[in-house]
Design an enzyme around this catalytic site. Structure first.
Site, mmCIF file in Angstrom:
data_model
loop_
_atom_site.group_PDB
_atom_site.id
_atom_site.type_symbol
_atom_site.label_atom_id
_atom_site.label_comp_id
_atom_site.label_asym_id
_atom_site.label_seq_id
_atom_site.Cartn_x
_atom_site.Cartn_y
_atom_site.Cartn_z
ATOM 1 N N SER A 1 2.031 4.999 -7.749
ATOM 2 C CA SER A 1 1.367 3.865 -8.407
ATOM 3 C C SER A 1 2.066 3.450 -9.696
ATOM 4 O O SER A 1 1.950 2.303 -10.124
ATOM 5 C CB SER A 1 -0.108 4.182 -8.686
ATOM 6 O OG SER A 1 -0.252 5.079 -9.768
ATOM 7 N N THR B 1 0.823 -1.208 0.000
ATOM 8 C CA THR B 1 0.000 0.000 0.000
ATOM 9 C C THR B 1 0.855 1.254 0.000
ATOM 10 O O THR B 1 2.058 1.196 0.211
ATOM 11 C CB THR B 1 -0.946 0.033 1.217
ATOM 12 O OG1 THR B 1 -1.980 0.961 0.959
ATOM 13 C CG2 THR B 1 -0.223 0.409 2.485
ATOM 14 N N CYS C 1 5.589 1.647 -7.816
ATOM 15 C CA CYS C 1 5.443 0.560 -6.843
ATOM 16 C C CYS C 1 4.398 -0.449 -7.322
ATOM 17 O O CYS C 1 3.236 -0.094 -7.531
ATOM 18 C CB CYS C 1 5.033 1.130 -5.484
ATOM 19 S SG CYS C 1 4.732 -0.141 -4.247
ATOM 20 N N THR D 1 1.057 -0.800 -5.304
ATOM 21 C CA THR D 1 0.215 0.391 -5.196
ATOM 22 C C THR D 1 -0.530 0.594 -6.508
ATOM 23 O O THR D 1 0.069 0.504 -7.569
ATOM 24 C CB THR D 1 1.097 1.631 -4.906
ATOM 25 O OG1 THR D 1 1.812 1.418 -3.689
ATOM 26 C CG2 THR D 1 0.262 2.891 -4.791
#
EC number: 3.4.25.2
Length: 189
Positions: free
Chosen positions: A172, A12, A175, A178
């Site tokens: 995003s 996350t 990663c 994410t």
């Protein structure tokens, strides 16, 4: 590195940005189990204490909900005193054998302070009003700092929502844990 390392949270990105008396916390919606995406629209941001506190978590979901419940109890015991409630939670976290094994981190904010509660039970107040946790946290943190610096130096008109959305988009794209399904909660002055 093991996914069970309590100081490295996977799966996350949570970002908190404070400007004046306003604060926003943004989180992505991806839930991963190992290398598989289990859910893309999870809500990792929660309001507590009659909506006067917002918080986001990284780490094991069940552990985070345990911490949410404990923090809410501390906020009821110490209304309007977020720092004290978080310090009391951290004391319990360090003392209690069960709590010490929880694998979660939290960012907690109210109208006056933003705090990171680490997996080791530390309470940290971030510098510059920007904080991030989770696997994409450093990417979002870097992007948010750069955007805030550009806004201030060039007198650009960027809202907290814009900065949070853009910084989370950067995370995003880098990663794999994410996604770009961003959920935000804001407290305005």
């Amino acid at each position: 590195m093991s996914h069970r390392d309590s100081y490295t949270m996977y799966g996350t990105t949570i970002l908190c940005i404070r400007q004046g008396g306003s604060v926003i916390i943004a989180g992505d919606g991806q839930v991963s189990m190992g290398s598989a995406i289990m859910k893309t629209s999870a809500k990792k941001i929660k309001r507590l204490a009659g909506d006067s506190v917002i918080t986001g978590f990284a780490g094991a979901t069940a552990d985070a909900f345990t911490l949410f419940e404990r923090l809410e109890a501390k906020l009821e015991k110490h209304p309007g005193q977020l720092m004290r409630a978080c310090v009391e939670l951290a004391k319990d976290w360090r003392r209690d054998k069960y709590l010490r094994r929880l694998e979660a981190m939290m960012i907690v904010a109210d109208k006056s302070v933003s705090l990171i509660i680490s997996g080791g039970g530390d309470v940290l107040e971030p510098e510059n009003g920007i904080a991030a946790i989770g696997s994409g946290g450093n990417f979002a943190l870097s992007a948010a700092r750069a955007l805030c610096a550009a806004r201030d130096e060039l007198s650009l008109d960027m809202t907290l929502e814009y900065i949070a959305t853009a910084a989370m988009a950067v995370a995003s794209e880098i990663c794999v844990y994410t996604n770009n399904n961003i959920i935000m909660e804001k407290i305005e002055e």
